[in-house]
Design a protein around this motif. Structure first.
Motif, PDB file in Angstrom:
ATOM      1  N   GLY A  90       0.858  -1.170   0.080  1.00  0.00           N
ATOM      2  CA  GLY A  90       0.018  -0.042   0.138  1.00  0.00           C
ATOM      3  C   GLY A  90       0.922   1.328  -0.051  1.00  0.00           C
ATOM      4  O   GLY A  90       0.260   2.267  -0.129  1.00  0.00           O
ATOM      5  N   GLY A  91       2.175   1.092   0.215  1.00  0.00           N
ATOM      6  CA  GLY A  91       2.849   2.394   0.057  1.00  0.00           C
ATOM      7  C   GLY A  91       3.082   3.039   1.434  1.00  0.00           C
ATOM      8  O   GLY A  91       3.536   4.142   1.418  1.00  0.00           O
ATOM      9  N   PHE A  92       2.453   2.454   2.531  1.00  0.00           N
ATOM     10  CA  PHE A  92       2.501   3.320   3.712  1.00  0.00           C
ATOM     11  C   PHE A  92       3.269   2.291   4.918  1.00  0.00           C
ATOM     12  O   PHE A  92       2.999   1.084   4.842  1.00  0.00           O
ATOM     13  N   SER A  93       4.081   3.183   5.601  1.00  0.00           N
ATOM     14  CA  SER A  93       5.051   2.473   6.428  1.00  0.00           C
ATOM     15  C   SER A  93       5.577   3.217   7.549  1.00  0.00           C
ATOM     16  O   SER A  93       6.590   3.903   7.084  1.00  0.00           O
ATOM     17  N   GLY A  94       4.848   3.716   8.637  1.00  0.00           N
ATOM     18  CA  GLY A  94       5.428   4.463   9.591  1.00  0.00           C
ATOM     19  C   GLY A  94       6.399   3.489  10.662  1.00  0.00           C
ATOM     20  O   GLY A  94       6.356   2.473  10.475  1.00  0.00           O
ATOM     21  N   ILE A  95       6.885   4.205  11.698  1.00  0.00           N
ATOM     22  CA  ILE A  95       7.718   3.481  12.768  1.00  0.00           C
ATOM     23  C   ILE A  95       7.097   2.312  13.543  1.00  0.00           C
ATOM     24  O   ILE A  95       7.334   1.491  13.989  1.00  0.00           O
ATOM     25  N   LEU A  96       5.676   2.662  13.668  1.00  0.00           N
ATOM     26  CA  LEU A  96       5.237   1.553  14.557  1.00  0.00           C
ATOM     27  C   LEU A  96       3.996   0.484  13.563  1.00  0.00           C
ATOM     28  O   LEU A  96       3.438  -0.110  14.253  1.00  0.00           O
ATOM     29  N   LEU A  97       4.163   0.815  12.152  1.00  0.00           N
ATOM     30  CA  LEU A  97       3.410  -0.328  11.596  1.00  0.00           C
ATOM     31  C   LEU A  97       3.538  -1.582  11.715  1.00  0.00           C
ATOM     32  O   LEU A  97       2.905  -2.571  11.976  1.00  0.00           O
ATOM     33  N   TRP A  98       5.034  -2.006  11.547  1.00  0.00           N
ATOM     34  CA  TRP A  98       5.369  -3.483  11.697  1.00  0.00           C
ATOM     35  C   TRP A  98       5.414  -3.964  13.164  1.00  0.00           C
ATOM     36  O   TRP A  98       4.796  -5.183  13.491  1.00  0.00           O
ATOM     37  N   PRO A  99       5.535  -3.153  14.187  1.00  0.00           N
ATOM     38  CA  PRO A  99       5.397  -3.616  15.583  1.00  0.00           C
ATOM     39  C   PRO A  99       3.805  -3.800  15.547  1.00  0.00           C
ATOM     40  O   PRO A  99       3.608  -4.805  16.425  1.00  0.00           O
ATOM     41  N   ALA A 100       3.040  -3.022  15.145  1.00  0.00           N
ATOM     42  CA  ALA A 100       1.500  -3.325  15.323  1.00  0.00           C
ATOM     43  C   ALA A 100       1.293  -4.427  14.512  1.00  0.00           C
ATOM     44  O   ALA A 100       0.513  -5.485  14.919  1.00  0.00           O
ATOM     45  N   VAL A 101       1.580  -4.860  13.464  1.00  0.00           N
ATOM     46  CA  VAL A 101       1.572  -6.110  12.734  1.00  0.00           C
ATOM     47  C   VAL A 101       2.099  -7.314  13.735  1.00  0.00           C
ATOM     48  O   VAL A 101       1.145  -8.195  13.936  1.00  0.00           O
ATOM     49  N   ALA A 102       3.111  -7.271  14.202  1.00  0.00           N
ATOM     50  CA  ALA A 102       3.575  -8.408  15.318  1.00  0.00           C
ATOM     51  C   ALA A 102       2.862  -8.391  16.235  1.00  0.00           C
ATOM     52  O   ALA A 102       2.617  -9.637  16.851  1.00  0.00           O
ATOM     53  N   LEU A 103       2.283  -7.546  16.977  1.00  0.00           N
ATOM     54  CA  LEU A 103       1.418  -7.425  18.153  1.00  0.00           C
ATOM     55  C   LEU A 103       0.103  -8.156  18.197  1.00  0.00           C
ATOM     56  O   LEU A 103      -0.392  -9.024  18.431  1.00  0.00           O
ATOM     57  N   HIS A 104      -0.551  -7.590  16.494  1.00  0.00           N
ATOM     58  CA  HIS A 104      -1.942  -8.211  16.359  1.00  0.00           C
ATOM     59  C   HIS A 104      -1.568  -9.606  16.209  1.00  0.00           C
ATOM     60  O   HIS A 104      -2.477 -10.323  16.267  1.00  0.00           O
ATOM     61  N   ALA A 105      -0.512 -10.121  15.421  1.00  0.00           N
ATOM     62  CA  ALA A 105      -0.253 -11.497  14.947  1.00  0.00           C
ATOM     63  C   ALA A 105      -0.162 -12.235  16.429  1.00  0.00           C
ATOM     64  O   ALA A 105      -0.536 -13.382  16.487  1.00  0.00           O
ATOM     65  N   LEU A 106       0.644 -11.700  17.234  1.00  0.00           N
ATOM     66  CA  LEU A 106       0.735 -12.556  18.398  1.00  0.00           C
ATOM     67  C   LEU A 106      -0.644 -12.562  19.302  1.00  0.00           C
ATOM     68  O   LEU A 106      -0.821 -13.462  19.672  1.00  0.00           O
ATOM     69  N   ILE A 107      -1.432 -11.685  19.294  1.00  0.00           N
ATOM     70  CA  ILE A 107      -2.639 -11.660  20.088  1.00  0.00           C
ATOM     71  C   ILE A 107      -3.512 -12.542  19.290  1.00  0.00           C
ATOM     72  O   ILE A 107      -4.226 -13.370  20.103  1.00  0.00           O
ATOM     73  N   SER A 108      -3.541 -12.486  17.964  1.00  0.00           N
ATOM     74  CA  SER A 108      -4.413 -13.703  17.162  1.00  0.00           C
ATOM     75  C   SER A 108      -4.124 -14.889  17.595  1.00  0.00           C
ATOM     76  O   SER A 108      -4.687 -16.041  17.732  1.00  0.00           O
ATOM     77  N   ILE A 109      -2.471 -15.108  17.623  1.00  0.00           N
ATOM     78  CA  ILE A 109      -2.156 -16.522  17.881  1.00  0.00           C
ATOM     79  C   ILE A 109      -2.619 -17.044  19.320  1.00  0.00           C
ATOM     80  O   ILE A 109      -3.093 -18.050  19.486  1.00  0.00           O
ATOM     81  N   LEU A 110      -2.531 -16.281  20.178  1.00  0.00           N
ATOM     82  CA  LEU A 110      -2.700 -16.403  21.550  1.00  0.00           C
ATOM     83  C   LEU A 110      -4.171 -16.804  21.868  1.00  0.00           C
ATOM     84  O   LEU A 110      -4.590 -17.711  22.621  1.00  0.00           O
ATOM     85  N   LEU A 111      -4.758 -15.943  21.132  1.00  0.00           N
ATOM     86  CA  LEU A 111      -6.445 -16.177  21.487  1.00  0.00           C
ATOM     87  C   LEU A 111      -6.908 -17.262  20.622  1.00  0.00           C
ATOM     88  O   LEU A 111      -7.889 -18.068  20.965  1.00  0.00           O
ATOM     89  N   SER A 112      -6.048 -17.675  19.582  1.00  0.00           N
ATOM     90  CA  SER A 112      -6.677 -18.868  18.719  1.00  0.00           C
ATOM     91  C   SER A 112      -6.294 -20.410  19.354  1.00  0.00           C
ATOM     92  O   SER A 112      -6.601 -21.211  18.851  1.00  0.00           O
ATOM     93  N   ARG A 113      -5.491 -20.335  20.197  1.00  0.00           N
ATOM     94  CA  ARG A 113      -4.850 -21.548  20.948  1.00  0.00           C
ATOM     95  C   ARG A 113      -5.984 -22.217  21.648  1.00  0.00           C
ATOM     96  O   ARG A 113      -6.007 -23.661  21.601  1.00  0.00           O
ATOM     97  N   ASP A 114      -7.275 -21.837  21.760  1.00  0.00           N
ATOM     98  CA  ASP A 114      -8.073 -22.157  22.634  1.00  0.00           C
ATOM     99  C   ASP A 114      -9.290 -22.510  21.788  1.00  0.00           C
ATOM    100  O   ASP A 114     -10.409 -23.148  22.289  1.00  0.00           O
ATOM    101  N   TYR A 115      -9.094 -22.765  20.545  1.00  0.00           N
ATOM    102  CA  TYR A 115     -10.313 -22.599  19.678  1.00  0.00           C
ATOM    103  C   TYR A 115      -9.959 -23.743  18.689  1.00  0.00           C
ATOM    104  O   TYR A 115      -8.680 -24.408  18.572  1.00  0.00           O
TER     105      TYR A 115
END
Length: 115
Positions: A90-115
Motif C-alpha cells: 500500500g505504500g505506507f509504513s510508519g515506525i509503528l506499523l510493523w510492531p503493530a502487525v507483530a502485536l496483532h499477530a501475537l494476540i491472534s495466535i494467543l487467542l486462537s490457541r483455545d479454539y
C-alpha cells in the motif's frame, strides 16, 4: 475456571485495553497516530474518518472486555493481514506499523490457541 480460561481472559483483557487505547488516541490525535502507523500525517477527510474508526475501536475494546474472545480474535486477525498488506503493497509504513502487525499477530495466535 481452568488455567486456559484464565490465560485467555488475560490476553483478551490486554487486547481489549490496547484497542480501546488506540481508539482514544485516534479520537484525540488522529494525525499523530497516522504518522506513527503509516508514516504520513492524516489530513482532510481522513481526520474525521480516523476519529470514527477510533470510536469503533473504543467500542470493540469495551465489547470484548472479558466478553467475546471470538470477536477480538476475528478483529485482530483481520487487522494483522490488512495492515501487513498496507505496509507491503500500500505504500505506507510508519515506525509503528510493523510492531503493530507483530502485536496483532501475537494476540491472534494467543487467542486462537483455545479454539
Amino acid at each position: 475456571m481452568g488455567e486456559n480460561e484464565v490465560r485467555m481472559i488475560r490476553v483478551l483483557d490486554v487486547a481489549a485495553f490496547g484497542e480501546a487505547t488506540t481508539g482514544l488516541a485516534l479520537v484525540v490525535a488522529p494525525s499523530f497516530v497516522g504518522k506513527g502507523l503509516l508514516g504520513e500525517a492524516l489530513t482532510g477527510a481522513a481526520i474525521p474518518t480516523a476519529r470514527v474508526a477510533g470510536i469503533a475501536l473504543i467500542a470493540v475494546g469495551i465489547a470484548c472486555w472479558r466478553n467475546s474472545a471470538v470477536g477480538m480474535l476475528m478483529y485482530s486477525t483481520a487487522v494483522t493481514f490488512y495492515i501487513a498488506y498496507v505496509g507491503l503493497w500500500g505504500g505506507f509504513s510508519g515506525i509503528l506499523l510493523w510492531p503493530a502487525v507483530a502485536l496483532h499477530a501475537l494476540i491472534s495466535i494467543l487467542l486462537s490457541r483455545d479454539y
